[in-house]
Scaffold this motif. Structure first.
Motif, PDB file in Angstrom:
ATOM      1  N   ILE A   3       0.827  -1.142   0.142  1.00  0.00           N
ATOM      2  CA  ILE A   3      -0.134   0.323  -0.237  1.00  0.00           C
ATOM      3  C   ILE A   3       0.919   0.897  -0.157  1.00  0.00           C
ATOM      4  N   LEU A   4       1.827   1.209   0.424  1.00  0.00           N
ATOM      5  CA  LEU A   4       3.059   2.544   0.463  1.00  0.00           C
ATOM      6  C   LEU A   4       3.920   2.291  -0.617  1.00  0.00           C
ATOM      7  N   ILE A  15       0.587   3.972  -2.720  1.00  0.00           N
ATOM      8  CA  ILE A  15      -0.039   5.561  -1.903  1.00  0.00           C
ATOM      9  C   ILE A  15       1.203   5.799  -3.146  1.00  0.00           C
ATOM     10  N   SER A  45     -16.528  10.178   2.526  1.00  0.00           N
ATOM     11  CA  SER A  45     -15.445   9.138   3.213  1.00  0.00           C
ATOM     12  C   SER A  45     -15.981   8.813   4.960  1.00  0.00           C
ATOM     13  N   GLU A 103     -11.529  -2.798   4.474  1.00  0.00           N
ATOM     14  CA  GLU A 103     -10.194  -2.045   5.029  1.00  0.00           C
ATOM     15  C   GLU A 103      -9.890  -1.365   3.935  1.00  0.00           C
ATOM     16  N   ILE A 148      -9.347   2.032   2.494  1.00  0.00           N
ATOM     17  CA  ILE A 148      -8.509   3.453   2.640  1.00  0.00           C
ATOM     18  C   ILE A 148      -7.405   3.269   0.987  1.00  0.00           C
ATOM     19  N   HIS A 183     -10.442   6.604   0.614  1.00  0.00           N
ATOM     20  CA  HIS A 183     -10.165   8.923   1.202  1.00  0.00           C
ATOM     21  C   HIS A 183      -8.899   8.604   0.304  1.00  0.00           C
ATOM     22  N   PHE A 184      -8.140   7.611   0.104  1.00  0.00           N
ATOM     23  CA  PHE A 184      -6.997   8.700  -0.897  1.00  0.00           C
ATOM     24  C   PHE A 184      -7.670   9.875  -1.726  1.00  0.00           C
ATOM     25  N   ASP A 218     -10.431  10.690  -2.033  1.00  0.00           N
ATOM     26  CA  ASP A 218     -10.858  11.957  -1.290  1.00  0.00           C
ATOM     27  C   ASP A 218     -10.402  12.770  -1.496  1.00  0.00           C
ATOM     28  N   VAL A 219      -8.623  12.672  -0.772  1.00  0.00           N
ATOM     29  CA  VAL A 219      -7.801  13.857  -0.457  1.00  0.00           C
ATOM     30  C   VAL A 219      -7.575  13.892  -1.470  1.00  0.00           C
ATOM     31  N   ILE A 255      -9.706  16.749  -2.829  1.00  0.00           N
ATOM     32  CA  ILE A 255     -10.162  18.335  -1.902  1.00  0.00           C
ATOM     33  C   ILE A 255      -8.875  18.961  -2.190  1.00  0.00           C
ATOM     34  N   ILE A 256      -7.739  18.013  -2.840  1.00  0.00           N
ATOM     35  CA  ILE A 256      -6.548  18.757  -3.104  1.00  0.00           C
ATOM     36  C   ILE A 256      -7.063  19.987  -4.400  1.00  0.00           C
TER      37      ILE A 256
END
Lengths: 218, 210
Positions: free
Chosen positions: B37-38, B41, B90, B187, B191, B194-195, B197-198, B201-202
């Motif tokens: 996942i790291l 991302i 989210s 889960e 994750i 949410h990524f 979504d973030v 927003i940006i």
């Protein structure tokens, strides 16, 4: 270290809250003002992430169980100080009176700069580290010690220790460093992490190479 | 580990006590799931970073006049509503996972369904926005980067919706339990969601507000 859904949810909420003043500034004052605040927030976030990445959380190291076979095993971890007299004296003191003993010397080579460290560009430093290790092992062997040597993980001395302990079930660990003014290992908390993560007792030996050199020349 | 063993004069017991190295292809300091996942991302951040770099280059360095260039106008209010919709999702996916952890199957199912519906609504509004915005990707650098950035995000929402579709089907078929390993199927999409979504927003603040 884990990435979980609740953590990411908190990130969404934090980013959402952080963007509210940016939007307000951009709409009410000027987009440039919003952009400046946005840049400051991004910079703060990056700084926080770098800081967090540098402080590795301690956890229990996965090491081989120590067998009850009457052999006292000592793991020695040192780089430039591997040939230091203070380290040698400490090893002899630790193994004194032991009928059967084994010694493993691990020498994680250090890169010369942060850029070389992060890009794993250590080829130029490997021969030096190997030479130091060979000389030190030869000296110990000449002193009658049952010793083996190996180079370790260059990136993380604690990883090198853990890797060694997976195959060498040491009773205790000796870590040798330069003096606090010079040691990068001390700066990055190698000793504290080893003590927090390892089940074995950890002894720290400070070797003042310059002091030893000037002492021997007098 | 970089290793160069120097054999001792006497036979040492190093190999006799060998309890085996870590599992093949697996670091002993980081587990596979976290590493995966790291890496994902980080690669996504680099992908979006490349688009943001292009956006700021076009806007700050290459652009001489107003932004957006005349006569284009961005539907800020619609995008704002869409942002609220996506951020709400989210909360619903978090609710779904909390339901799964506590054994509240109904909450998990409702949360997953609500998240899917909110995500689909977001995508529907975005496609509708594309149809009525009055310019296309071929209309200069502005159009290209606008569609590139928002389209890249839209593609991620689409992938997220696929993951949520599978999670929904499994939830209604009685899958997922309270143990951590039994609700990974909720889960992991959570994750990812949410990524996404973030990133939105940006994207929203950068493209529509600043």
């Amino acid at each position: 270290m884990k990435i979980t859904e609740p953590q990411m949810f908190r990130v969404v909420v934090l980013v959402g809250i952080a963007m509210i003043p940016v939007v307000l500034l951009a709409v009410v004052v000027h987009p440039i003002a919003g952009a400046i605040l946005f840049g400051l927030e991004v910079g703060t976030a990056i700084g926080y992430l770098i800081q967090r990445a540098r402080s590795v959380e301690a956890r229990d190291a996965e090491v081989a169980p120590v067998p009850d076979d009457g052999v006292h095993r000592l793991l020695v971890v040192a780089n430039e100080t591997v040939g230091g007299r203070a380290l040698f004296a400490e090893i002899e003191r630790r193994l004194q009176g032991e009928e059967k003993s084994e010694l493993l010397v691990v020498c994680p080579p250090l890169a010369g700069s942060a850029a070389e460290h992060w890009s794993s560009d250590i080829d130029g430093y490997l021969p030096e580290a190997r030479e130091r290790l060979e000389a030190s092992v030869a000296a110990m062997r000449a002193a009658g010690l049952n010793v083996t040597g190996r180079l370790g993980d260059h990136h993380d001395p604690n990883q090198a220790i853990e890797d060694a302990l997976k195959v060498f079930p040491a009773d205790e660990v000796v870590i040798s460093t330069h003096t606090p003014e010079r040691s990068r290992w001390l700066e990055s908390g190698v000793i504290e992490r080893a003590r927090a993560e390892l089940p074995q007792p950890v002894t720290h030996v400070v070797v003042d190479l310059e002091g030893e050199a000037s002492g021997s020349s007098e | 580990m970089e290793s160069a063993s120097i054999s001792a004069g006497q036979t040492t017991a190093v190999h006799e006590h060998h309890h085996g190295p870590p599992e093949a292809h697996q670091s002993s300091r980081i587990d596979r799931q976290t590493l995966g996942i790291l890496l994902f991302i980080v690669s996504e951040i680099m992908l979006f970073g490349a688009f943001f770099a292009s956006y700021f280059f076009i806007r700050v360095v290459a652009n001489q006049g107003a932004w957006p260039p005349d006569p284009y106008e961005l539907p800020v209010a619609v995008a704002g509503v869409n942002t609220i919709i996506l951020v709400s999702s989210s909360f619903t996916i978090h609710w779904a996972l909390e339901g799964a952890k506590k054994g509240n199957r109904r909450a998990m199912q409702m949360g997953l369904t609500a998240t899917w519906l909110l995500g689909a609504t977001f995508l529907f509004i975005q496609i509708n926005e594309y149809l009525h915005i009055g310019f296309g990707a071929q209309d200069g650098a502005f159009g290209s980067i606008f569609y590139g950035l928002t389209g890249l995000h839209g593609a991620h929402v689409f992938v997220g919706l696929l993951l949520l579709t599978f999670a929904n089907i499994r939830a209604y078929k009685g899958h997922f339990g309270t143990a951590a390993k039994d609700h990974l199927g909720v889960e992991v999409p959570g994750i990812y969601w949410h990524f996404v979504d973030v990133m939105w927003i940006i994207v929203f603040v950068t493209v529509y507000i600043l």
